[in-house]
Design an enzyme around this catalytic site. Structure first.
Site, PDB file in Angstrom:
ATOM      1  CE  LYS A  61      -4.035  -0.976   2.908  1.00  0.00           C
ATOM      2  NZ  LYS A  61      -4.656  -0.473   4.149  1.00  0.00           N
ATOM      3  CG  ASP A  88       1.167  -3.599  13.272  1.00  0.00           C
ATOM      4  OD1 ASP A  88       0.395  -2.772  13.797  1.00  0.00           O
ATOM      5  OD2 ASP A  88       0.902  -4.810  13.171  1.00  0.00           O
ATOM      6  CG  ASN A 114      -2.052  11.011  10.652  1.00  0.00           C
ATOM      7  OD1 ASN A 114      -3.071  11.662  10.833  1.00  0.00           O
ATOM      8  ND2 ASN A 114      -1.982  10.014   9.767  1.00  0.00           N
ATOM      9  CE1 TYR A 200      -9.900   8.270  17.363  1.00  0.00           C
ATOM     10  CE2 TYR A 200     -11.646   9.804  17.966  1.00  0.00           C
ATOM     11  CZ  TYR A 200     -10.518   9.499  17.232  1.00  0.00           C
ATOM     12  OH  TYR A 200      -9.992  10.432  16.361  1.00  0.00           O
ATOM     13  CE  LYS A 204      -7.071  10.002  18.428  1.00  0.00           C
ATOM     14  NZ  LYS A 204      -5.895  10.266  17.610  1.00  0.00           N
TER      15      LYS A 204
HETATM   16  N1  LIG Z   1     -11.136  11.850  10.552  1.00  0.00           N
HETATM   17  C1  LIG Z   1     -11.504  12.537  11.616  1.00  0.00           C
HETATM   18  O1  LIG Z   1     -12.652  13.009  11.713  1.00  0.00           O
HETATM   19  C2  LIG Z   1     -10.527  12.769  12.723  1.00  0.00           C
HETATM   20  C3  LIG Z   1     -10.873  13.693  13.721  1.00  0.00           C
HETATM   21  C4  LIG Z   1      -9.981  13.923  14.767  1.00  0.00           C
HETATM   22  C5  LIG Z   1      -8.780  13.240  14.798  1.00  0.00           C
HETATM   23  N2  LIG Z   1      -8.477  12.337  13.813  1.00  0.00           N
HETATM   24  C6  LIG Z   1      -7.204  11.627  13.913  1.00  0.00           C
HETATM   25  O2  LIG Z   1      -6.488  11.779  12.711  1.00  0.00           O
HETATM   26  C7  LIG Z   1      -5.593  10.680  12.550  1.00  0.00           C
HETATM   27  C8  LIG Z   1      -5.699  10.137  11.124  1.00  0.00           C
HETATM   28  O3  LIG Z   1      -7.006   9.631  10.947  1.00  0.00           O
HETATM   29  P1  LIG Z   1      -7.772   9.618   9.546  1.00  0.00           P
HETATM   30  O4  LIG Z   1      -9.036  10.322   9.758  1.00  0.00           O
HETATM   31  O5  LIG Z   1      -6.885  10.016   8.437  1.00  0.00           O
HETATM   32  O6  LIG Z   1      -8.138   8.064   9.471  1.00  0.00           O
HETATM   33  P2  LIG Z   1      -7.761   6.922   8.419  1.00  0.00           P
HETATM   34  O7  LIG Z   1      -8.062   7.388   7.055  1.00  0.00           O
HETATM   35  O8  LIG Z   1      -8.437   5.708   8.951  1.00  0.00           O
HETATM   36  O9  LIG Z   1      -6.182   6.794   8.589  1.00  0.00           O
HETATM   37  C9  LIG Z   1      -5.618   6.178   9.712  1.00  0.00           C
HETATM   38  C10 LIG Z   1      -4.173   5.846   9.413  1.00  0.00           C
HETATM   39  O10 LIG Z   1      -3.617   5.194  10.576  1.00  0.00           O
HETATM   40  C11 LIG Z   1      -3.010   3.978  10.154  1.00  0.00           C
HETATM   41  N3  LIG Z   1      -3.040   2.954  11.190  1.00  0.00           N
HETATM   42  C12 LIG Z   1      -4.108   2.448  11.845  1.00  0.00           C
HETATM   43  N4  LIG Z   1      -3.736   1.467  12.678  1.00  0.00           N
HETATM   44  C13 LIG Z   1      -2.380   1.344  12.553  1.00  0.00           C
HETATM   45  C14 LIG Z   1      -1.404   0.499  13.126  1.00  0.00           C
HETATM   46  N5  LIG Z   1      -1.732  -0.467  13.969  1.00  0.00           N
HETATM   47  N6  LIG Z   1      -0.119   0.668  12.767  1.00  0.00           N
HETATM   48  C15 LIG Z   1       0.229   1.617  11.877  1.00  0.00           C
HETATM   49  N7  LIG Z   1      -0.643   2.433  11.269  1.00  0.00           N
HETATM   50  C16 LIG Z   1      -1.942   2.298  11.607  1.00  0.00           C
HETATM   51  C17 LIG Z   1      -3.837   3.529   8.948  1.00  0.00           C
HETATM   52  O11 LIG Z   1      -3.110   2.594   8.195  1.00  0.00           O
HETATM   53  P3  LIG Z   1      -3.870   1.438   7.313  1.00  0.00           P
HETATM   54  O12 LIG Z   1      -4.250   2.116   6.036  1.00  0.00           O
HETATM   55  O13 LIG Z   1      -2.853   0.384   7.196  1.00  0.00           O
HETATM   56  O14 LIG Z   1      -5.078   1.020   8.100  1.00  0.00           O
HETATM   57  C18 LIG Z   1      -4.030   4.867   8.245  1.00  0.00           C
HETATM   58  O15 LIG Z   1      -2.900   5.214   7.504  1.00  0.00           O
HETATM   59  C19 LIG Z   1      -5.973   9.666  13.631  1.00  0.00           C
HETATM   60  O16 LIG Z   1      -5.070   9.763  14.708  1.00  0.00           O
HETATM   61  C20 LIG Z   1      -7.351  10.125  14.069  1.00  0.00           C
HETATM   62  O17 LIG Z   1      -7.648   9.771  15.389  1.00  0.00           O
HETATM   63  C21 LIG Z   1      -9.319  12.105  12.786  1.00  0.00           C
END
Ligand SMILES: NC(=O)c1ccc[n+]([C@@H]2O[C@H](COP(=O)([O-])OP(=O)(O)OC[C@H]3O[C@@H](n4cnc5c(N)ncnc54)[C@H](OP(=O)(O)O)[C@@H]3O)[C@@H](O)[C@H]2O)c1
Length: 294
Positions: A61, A88, A114, A200, A204
């Site tokens: 990926k 991971d 992130n 979650y 946070k």
């Molecule tokens: N989206 C929102 O509304 C929002 C709001 C506030 C805060 N956030 C924060 O923003 C950050 C990014 O989230 P996003 O919205 O972009 O979500 P996302 O699209 O689900 O991206 C999450 C990323 O984290 C990686 N990840 C998850 N588990 C992992 C693991 N065990 N080891 C390594 N990498 C891992 C995923 O990799 P894979 O592709 O391999 O799964 C993906 O690259 C997170 O910390 C989230 O809590 C998001």
């Protein structure tokens, strides 16, 4: 942050596109293959970053991501070298390997912690409930393991390396009653009592508490002590893959809120890059809409 100010932010505030110049700088982004991390990488490339390392669970990926990043930017910006290392966060040995590989880079100007997850399924990873492992313990293990390379990157009179933690405004929804227990983590790891719809938010909140503690331990950057700047931010609610596996009432509520209020990941990612551009005034602080807002 009250519910009203959250809704106001989501509907009426558009964080500005950062105009910082990152020429010559190297960044590490965890979870950069999709969502906010991917958009932050794209923005850093536009702002002349020289090198970006993605921490990815799947190298396949990751390779696709790198070619998507290259083709989406084209020749509009200065050339940026893109690379990836496997990471991971459910495995501490993987975190250690990743940190070791990043250590060989010699210089890192910014780390964007992130990668994160939300799940309603309770299972243990490295002895803790998996959300706590990924979002909190492994993330901070990585932060600590990267301090030597960040320290090495402090330059006399030059820019200070940033360690920016992607948290969430939803931390306000946790009162963390387990805090009062003699062993908070043991209480959170009790599957019979775990409220996974709130897990979650707990993770946070812990990120912010630990980020503040780390910043405090590193010392006051204004006093000319350690020059690593640690800050935390919320991107606001954004349309990403984060909530795709949520089910039941919590899943339905979150999906409706996202449909009504969420920003695009491109807009949300501006706040991640704003944290990487922020100065000493952000050390140990929480940022919202791209600026310090305690
Ligand atoms: N989206 C929102 O509304 C929002 C709001 C506030 C805060 N956030 C924060 O923003 C950050 C990014 O989230 P996003 O919205 O972009 O979500 P996302 O699209 O689900 O991206 C999450 C990323 O984290 C990686 N990840 C998850 N588990 C992992 C693991 N065990 N080891 C390594 N990498 C891992 C995923 O990799 P894979 O592709 O391999 O799964 C993906 O690259 C997170 O910390 C989230 O809590 C998001």
């Amino acid at each position: 942050m009250s519910l009203l100010s959250f809704i106001h932010s989501q509907l009426f505030v558009e964080p500005p596109i950062p105009d910082h110049d990152f020429t010559g700088q190297t960044f590490v982004i965890t979870g950069g293959n999709t969502g906010l991390g991917f958009e932050a990488a794209r923005l850093l490339m536009r702002l002349n970053a020289s090198r970006i390392i993605l921490g990815v669970r799947s190298l396949e990926k990751g390779a696709e991501t790198i070619s998507r990043l290259k083709s989406s930017i084209g020749h509009t910006s200065a050339p940026c070298s893109l690379d990836m290392f496997e990471l991971d966060l459910e495995s501490y040995s993987s975190v250690q390997m990743f940190a070791k590989s990043v250590g060989t880079l010699g210089r890192v100007d910014g780390v964007l912690l992130n990668a994160g997850k939300v799940t309603q399924k309770f299972y243990l990873a490295e002895g803790n409930e998996s959300t706590l492992t990924v979002n909190v313990t492994a993330t901070f293990l990585l932060a600590i393991l990267l301090l030597p390379v960040l320290r090495q990157s402090v330059t006399e009179g030059g820019s200070s390396p940033r360690l920016s933690i992607v948290s969430s405004d939803r931390h306000v929804e946790s009162k963390l009653p387990e805090w009062k227990k003699s062993n908070t983590f043991a209480a959170l790891n009790d599957s019979s009592r775990a409220v996974m719809d709130k897990r979650y938010h707990v993770s946070k909140l812990l990120q912010i508490l630990m980020g503040r503690t780390l910043a405090q331990k590193l010392g006051d950057v204004q006093q000319g002590g350690n020059q690593i700047i640690v800050n935390m931010m919320t991107p606001g609610m954004c349309k990403s893959g984060l909530i795709k596996n949520l089910r039941g009432l919590f899943g339905a509520q979150t999906a409706v809120m996202s449909r009504l209020l969420a920003r695009s990941t491109e807009v949300g990612a501006r706040t991640l890059v704003a944290a990487l551009a922020q100065g000493a005034e952000s050390h140990g602080k929480y940022m919202n809409d791209g600026r310090v807002q305690e």
